[in-house]
Design a protein around this motif. Structure first.
Motif, PDB file in Angstrom:
ATOM      1  N   GLU A   1      33.429  26.315  30.139  1.00 53.83           N
ATOM      2  CA  GLU A   1      34.772  25.406  30.266  1.00 53.83           C
ATOM      3  C   GLU A   1      35.356  25.407  28.500  1.00 53.83           C
ATOM      4  N   PRO A   2      34.897  24.840  28.627  1.00 52.07           N
ATOM      5  CA  PRO A   2      35.771  24.862  26.278  1.00 52.07           C
ATOM      6  C   PRO A   2      36.419  26.395  26.087  1.00 52.07           C
ATOM      7  N   ALA A   3      35.264  27.260  26.387  1.00 52.93           N
ATOM      8  CA  ALA A   3      35.390  28.686  25.694  1.00 52.93           C
ATOM      9  C   ALA A   3      36.932  29.103  26.693  1.00 52.93           C
ATOM     10  N   LEU A   4      36.531  28.674  27.899  1.00 57.12           N
ATOM     11  CA  LEU A   4      37.325  29.454  29.688  1.00 57.12           C
ATOM     12  C   LEU A   4      39.101  28.555  29.020  1.00 57.12           C
ATOM     13  N   ALA A   5      38.942  26.956  27.901  1.00 60.36           N
ATOM     14  CA  ALA A   5      40.788  26.839  28.470  1.00 60.36           C
ATOM     15  C   ALA A   5      40.967  26.879  26.723  1.00 60.36           C
ATOM     16  N   ARG A   6      40.084  28.227  25.399  1.00 60.77           N
ATOM     17  CA  ARG A   6      40.262  27.888  24.600  1.00 60.77           C
ATOM     18  C   ARG A   6      41.594  29.777  24.752  1.00 60.77           C
TER      19      ARG A   6
ATOM     20  N   ARG B   1      42.695  34.228  30.259  1.00 60.45           N
ATOM     21  CA  ARG B   1      41.857  33.411  31.247  1.00 60.45           C
ATOM     22  C   ARG B   1      42.053  34.197  32.548  1.00 60.45           C
ATOM     23  N   ALA B   2      43.634  34.875  33.023  1.00 59.72           N
ATOM     24  CA  ALA B   2      43.600  35.530  34.935  1.00 59.72           C
ATOM     25  C   ALA B   2      43.326  36.858  34.263  1.00 59.72           C
ATOM     26  N   ALA B   3      43.083  37.663  33.572  1.00 57.50           N
ATOM     27  CA  ALA B   3      42.988  39.165  33.347  1.00 57.50           C
ATOM     28  C   ALA B   3      41.588  39.032  32.709  1.00 57.50           C
ATOM     29  N   LEU B   4      41.282  37.414  32.532  1.00 56.90           N
ATOM     30  CA  LEU B   4      39.543  38.085  32.163  1.00 56.90           C
ATOM     31  C   LEU B   4      39.165  37.477  34.122  1.00 56.90           C
ATOM     32  N   VAL B   5      39.399  36.792  34.791  1.00 61.28           N
ATOM     33  CA  VAL B   5      39.338  36.754  36.695  1.00 61.28           C
ATOM     34  C   VAL B   5      39.531  38.087  36.776  1.00 61.28           C
ATOM     35  N   THR B   6      40.332  38.460  36.804  1.00 57.05           N
ATOM     36  CA  THR B   6      40.224  39.399  37.409  1.00 57.05           C
ATOM     37  C   THR B   6      39.250  40.850  36.963  1.00 57.05           C
ATOM     38  N   ALA B   7      39.745  40.904  35.564  1.00 55.12           N
ATOM     39  CA  ALA B   7      38.298  41.557  35.028  1.00 55.12           C
ATOM     40  C   ALA B   7      36.580  41.591  36.034  1.00 55.12           C
ATOM     41  N   LEU B   8      36.448  40.284  35.966  1.00 59.36           N
ATOM     42  CA  LEU B   8      34.876  39.325  36.238  1.00 59.36           C
ATOM     43  C   LEU B   8      34.801  39.875  37.899  1.00 59.36           C
TER      44      LEU B   8
END
Length: 164
Positions: free
Chosen positions: A124-129, A135-142
């Motif tokens: 969570e802290p890495a995502l929060a940074r 984050r939205a692009a990462l979620v889509t890509a994952l």
């Protein structure tokens, strides 16, 4: 619609994904580190599967975790002695049926929850940074990567120590 050939994958793309995998594997390993004196990975896998199924038989554990039945039986016996797994109920003659199903004790549930909570807390802290757009692009890509790779079956996730 014609099926096109996949595009070649670049070294930078592979390296980026492998770096992310390395971080996630480290998070997973560290989340288990606190249980090292109590549990090894095989024992934790049994607890995770019992958490996911509610209750499990030794044969089911052996099949889905790819363990020898005798190994699965010894793991369950050890986890029962540690009060992490509840043994099957005895029949009217006082015998424990070989087809009985094991379930987690409250202590076993707490241990699985603790490890999974540590994983979430580490990520969570890495995502929060990351900025919200990243984050939205990462979620889509994952999600796209998971779909392209094929969703692992539940028993494959349990075999790796993941509840979902």
């Amino acid at each position: 619609m014609a099926h096109s050939e996949p595009e070649p994958v670049g070294d930078d793309e592979l390296e980026a994904l492998l770096a992310a995998c390395q971080v996630l594997v480290a998070v997973s390993a560290r989340s288990l580190a606190a249980t090292e004196s109590v549990l090894d990975i095989a024992a934790f896998r049994v607890l995770v599967m019992a958490a996911g199924e509610g209750c499990v038989a030794v044969g089911q554990l052996a099949d889905q975790l790819r363990l020898h039945p005798a190994t699965a039986e010894r793991l369950c016996a050890r986890l029962v002695l540690m009060n992490l797994l509840r043994p099957p109920r005895r029949d009217s003659a006082g015998q424990q049926p070989s087809t009985g199903r094991f379930s987690l004790t409250p202590q076993g549930q707490g241990l699985v929850h603790m490890v999974m909570s540590r994983r979430r807390a580490a990520v969570e802290p890495a995502l929060a940074r990351l900025p919200a757009a990243d984050r939205a692009a990462l979620v889509t890509a994952l999600h796209a990567f998971a779909a392209a790779a094929g969703e692992p079956e539940r028993h494959e996730l349990w075999a790796m120590g993941w509840t979902h």
